[in-house]
Scaffold this active site. Structure first.
Site, PDB file in Angstrom:
ATOM      1  N   HIS A  32      65.860  36.077 121.728  1.00  0.00           N
ATOM      2  CA  HIS A  32      66.200  36.974 120.622  1.00  0.00           C
ATOM      3  C   HIS A  32      65.268  36.652 119.462  1.00  0.00           C
ATOM      4  O   HIS A  32      64.978  35.487 119.188  1.00  0.00           O
ATOM      5  CB  HIS A  32      67.662  36.770 120.212  1.00  0.00           C
ATOM      6  CG  HIS A  32      68.006  37.549 118.980  1.00  0.00           C
ATOM      7  ND1 HIS A  32      67.718  38.882 118.866  1.00  0.00           N
ATOM      8  CD2 HIS A  32      68.572  37.179 117.802  1.00  0.00           C
ATOM      9  CE1 HIS A  32      68.096  39.313 117.670  1.00  0.00           C
ATOM     10  NE2 HIS A  32      68.614  38.298 117.002  1.00  0.00           N
TER      11      HIS A  32
ATOM     12  N   CYS B 100      73.467  40.845 118.743  1.00  0.00           N
ATOM     13  CA  CYS B 100      72.107  40.591 119.241  1.00  0.00           C
ATOM     14  C   CYS B 100      72.071  40.248 120.722  1.00  0.00           C
ATOM     15  O   CYS B 100      71.004  40.212 121.335  1.00  0.00           O
ATOM     16  CB  CYS B 100      71.470  39.473 118.427  1.00  0.00           C
ATOM     17  SG  CYS B 100      71.608  39.773 116.669  1.00  0.00           S
TER      18      CYS B 100
ATOM     19  N   ASN C  70      64.195  41.151 112.877  1.00  0.00           N
ATOM     20  CA  ASN C  70      65.348  41.048 113.780  1.00  0.00           C
ATOM     21  C   ASN C  70      65.933  42.441 113.993  1.00  0.00           C
ATOM     22  O   ASN C  70      66.413  43.056 113.052  1.00  0.00           O
ATOM     23  CB  ASN C  70      66.371  40.104 113.121  1.00  0.00           C
ATOM     24  CG  ASN C  70      67.635  39.920 113.951  1.00  0.00           C
ATOM     25  OD1 ASN C  70      67.863  40.612 114.944  1.00  0.00           O
ATOM     26  ND2 ASN C  70      68.465  38.977 113.539  1.00  0.00           N
TER      27      ASN C  70
HETATM   28  N1  COA Z   1      62.676  35.229  99.057  1.00  0.00           N
HETATM   29  C1  COA Z   1      62.546  34.159  98.278  1.00  0.00           C
HETATM   30  N2  COA Z   1      63.488  33.192  98.199  1.00  0.00           N
HETATM   31  C2  COA Z   1      64.591  33.354  98.943  1.00  0.00           C
HETATM   32  C3  COA Z   1      64.787  34.463  99.778  1.00  0.00           C
HETATM   33  C4  COA Z   1      63.771  35.426  99.809  1.00  0.00           C
HETATM   34  N3  COA Z   1      63.843  36.520 100.605  1.00  0.00           N
HETATM   35  N4  COA Z   1      65.970  34.330 100.421  1.00  0.00           N
HETATM   36  C5  COA Z   1      66.519  33.180  99.992  1.00  0.00           C
HETATM   37  N5  COA Z   1      65.686  32.585  99.112  1.00  0.00           N
HETATM   38  C6  COA Z   1      65.875  31.331  98.396  1.00  0.00           C
HETATM   39  C7  COA Z   1      67.316  30.920  98.271  1.00  0.00           C
HETATM   40  O1  COA Z   1      67.920  31.552  97.181  1.00  0.00           O
HETATM   41  C8  COA Z   1      67.197  29.434  98.106  1.00  0.00           C
HETATM   42  O2  COA Z   1      66.862  29.170  96.775  1.00  0.00           O
HETATM   43  P1  COA Z   1      67.475  27.881  96.035  1.00  0.00           P
HETATM   44  O3  COA Z   1      66.985  26.696  96.814  1.00  0.00           O
HETATM   45  O4  COA Z   1      66.897  27.999  94.661  1.00  0.00           O
HETATM   46  O5  COA Z   1      68.954  28.058  96.103  1.00  0.00           O
HETATM   47  C9  COA Z   1      65.987  29.068  98.963  1.00  0.00           C
HETATM   48  O6  COA Z   1      65.260  30.296  99.153  1.00  0.00           O
HETATM   49  C10 COA Z   1      66.330  28.465 100.303  1.00  0.00           C
HETATM   50  O7  COA Z   1      67.313  29.248 100.906  1.00  0.00           O
HETATM   51  P2  COA Z   1      67.864  28.906 102.317  1.00  0.00           P
HETATM   52  O8  COA Z   1      68.915  29.911 102.687  1.00  0.00           O
HETATM   53  O9  COA Z   1      68.229  27.469 102.410  1.00  0.00           O
HETATM   54  O10 COA Z   1      66.547  29.151 103.198  1.00  0.00           O
HETATM   55  P3  COA Z   1      66.320  28.862 104.714  1.00  0.00           P
HETATM   56  O11 COA Z   1      65.163  28.004 104.908  1.00  0.00           O
HETATM   57  O12 COA Z   1      67.595  28.486 105.440  1.00  0.00           O
HETATM   58  O13 COA Z   1      65.915  30.308 105.248  1.00  0.00           O
HETATM   59  C11 COA Z   1      66.880  32.143 106.440  1.00  0.00           C
HETATM   60  C12 COA Z   1      66.803  31.374 105.128  1.00  0.00           C
HETATM   61  C13 COA Z   1      67.876  33.275 106.307  1.00  0.00           C
HETATM   62  C14 COA Z   1      65.506  32.719 106.728  1.00  0.00           C
HETATM   63  C15 COA Z   1      67.290  31.186 107.580  1.00  0.00           C
HETATM   64  O14 COA Z   1      68.409  30.451 107.189  1.00  0.00           O
HETATM   65  C16 COA Z   1      67.609  31.888 108.862  1.00  0.00           C
HETATM   66  O15 COA Z   1      66.753  32.501 109.477  1.00  0.00           O
HETATM   67  N6  COA Z   1      68.856  31.748 109.339  1.00  0.00           N
HETATM   68  C17 COA Z   1      69.287  32.353 110.562  1.00  0.00           C
HETATM   69  C18 COA Z   1      69.438  33.801 110.379  1.00  0.00           C
HETATM   70  C19 COA Z   1      69.675  34.475 111.662  1.00  0.00           C
HETATM   71  O16 COA Z   1      69.235  34.054 112.662  1.00  0.00           O
HETATM   72  N7  COA Z   1      70.381  35.582 111.589  1.00  0.00           N
HETATM   73  C20 COA Z   1      70.608  36.437 112.678  1.00  0.00           C
HETATM   74  C21 COA Z   1      71.204  35.775 113.843  1.00  0.00           C
HETATM   75  S1  COA Z   1      71.266  36.912 115.117  1.00  0.00           S
END
Ligand code: COA
Length: 324
Positions: A251, A112, A280
């Site tokens: 980003h 990225c 993204n």
């Molecule tokens: N829809 C519904 N529920 C979902 C889901 C989706 N698409 N994806 C994950 N969940 C669920 C998980 O299974 C989890 O359930 P549980 O509590 O029963 O185990 C719950 O939602 C929370 O998951 P979590 O991973 O803790 O959510 P979060 O608030 O951290 O959000 C991201 C997840 C991926 C959106 C977030 O962590 C993120 O944006 N991280 C950075 C990613 C990034 O920047 N990547 C690229 C870098 S260049």
């Protein structure tokens, strides 16, 4: 000493839109979850177009806006983690499409942060007197490395391309750049197979190791810290402070990450955000956001623009640009 100036920007987003409600039919998710956790409402899908095809359209627009012919390009740099192939490079394919016969061409793999890495290379090569006109592109078809059964990743990514034309100038446009990496955290975000470490095999395909793997939660915290530090370092290298900045082009991974970065830097009203429309797009995110911010009239002559990126590797990179 000569410097480099951005003289043209372009973007290309493939027409096919995939909304959150469409994703509800593919995996167990909801529009509400995606919007509140990421800020994303829809993303684009390339549908048969490759990274060089997307790059071609964005580049044509950037060259037109720059008033520079492709035959005048000395170098083409393409940043992509979804190249058409390992070789020939996407930059070589683009050189052919653009008929830029005079141009050298190479790809950058900096996830990225690829566009910022590319701009930094271009800026330094022009300042050093090696070249006059350089095209820098971020182009991604992330839909081909997305596991469409993994709800934790498939809702996040999209396809697109952005391009910038740099030319030699007496005005100082690039004020500073800060690039960084931490290879010890590569497990947080990666594409495990397909290279020399884990060549493609039936097993890698069965295990979906050609798709993006991510530890989103951990990455989130690192992303905020690294983007804040990177922007601060780049600003201080330019002899500037946070309140000297006119617009931050971050980003576009997740609106919550961007909001946290902006809150920490105390620049909430100076951030450009388009993640809702595209998700993204890795190296293309910052390139497209810069192009759109300019086209929307959010960047004016004399403005201090800070590009601030972070991605798998880990890598990060920020550029401070005075818009001249
Ligand atoms: N829809 C519904 N529920 C979902 C889901 C989706 N698409 N994806 C994950 N969940 C669920 C998980 O299974 C989890 O359930 P549980 O509590 O029963 O185990 C719950 O939602 C929370 O998951 P979590 O991973 O803790 O959510 P979060 O608030 O951290 O959000 C991201 C997840 C991926 C959106 C977030 O962590 C993120 O944006 N991280 C950075 C990613 C990034 O920047 N990547 C690229 C870098 S260049």
């Amino acid at each position: 000493m000569k410097s480099a100036k951005i003289v043209g920007l372009g973007k290309y987003l493939p027409p096919k839109r995939l909304g959150n409600h469409d994703l509800e039919k593919i995996v167990e998710t909801s529009d509400e979850w995606i919007r509140t956790r990421t800020g994303i409402e829809e993303r684009r899908l390339a549908e048969g177009q490759s990274a060089s095809d997307l790059a071609y359209h964005a580049s044509k627009q950037a060259l037109k806006n720059a008033g520079i012919k492709s035959s005048d390009l000395d170098l083409i740099i393409v940043a992509s983690i979804t190249p058409d192939s390992f070789f020939p490079s996407t930059a070589c394919r683009l050189q052919k499409l653009l008929k830029a016969s005079k141009a050298a061409a190479f790809d950058i793999l900096a996830a990225c942060s690829g566009f910022v890495y590319g701009l930094t290379c271009g800026w330094q090569m022009i300042s050093g007197g090696l070249y006059q006109n350089i095209l820098v592109v971020g182009s991604e078809v992330l839909s081909v490395v997305t596991d469409w059964q993994d709800r934790s990743t498939c809702v996040l990514f999209g396809d697109g391309a952005g391009a910038a034309v740099l030319t030699q100038s007496n005005s100082k446009c690039f004020l500073s750049s800060h690039l960084g990496a931490d290879g010890s955290r590569s497990d947080l975000l990666c594409l495990p197979a397909g290279g020399s470490r884990k060549p493609a095999s039936h097993t890698t395909v069965e295990k979906k190791l050609h798709c993006i793997k991510m530890r989103g939660n951990e990455l989130f915290r690192v992303a905020v810290r690294v983007m804040v530090d990177s922007a601060r370092i780049a600003l201080s290298k330019a002899g500037l402070k946070e309140n000297d900045l006119d617009i931050l082009i971050p980003h576009q991974a997740n609106k919550r990450i961007i909001d946290s970065v902006a809150r920490t830097l105390k620049i909430e009203d100076k951030v450009y955000i388009n993640v809702s429309r595209y998700g993204n797009m890795s190296s293309a995110s910052c390139a497209v956001a810069l192009c759109e911010a300019y086209q929307d009239g959010k960047i004016k002559k004399g403005d201090i623009v800070v590009l601030d990126t972070f991605g798998g590797g880990l890598v990060w990179g920020s550029c401070v640009i005075k818009w001249v």
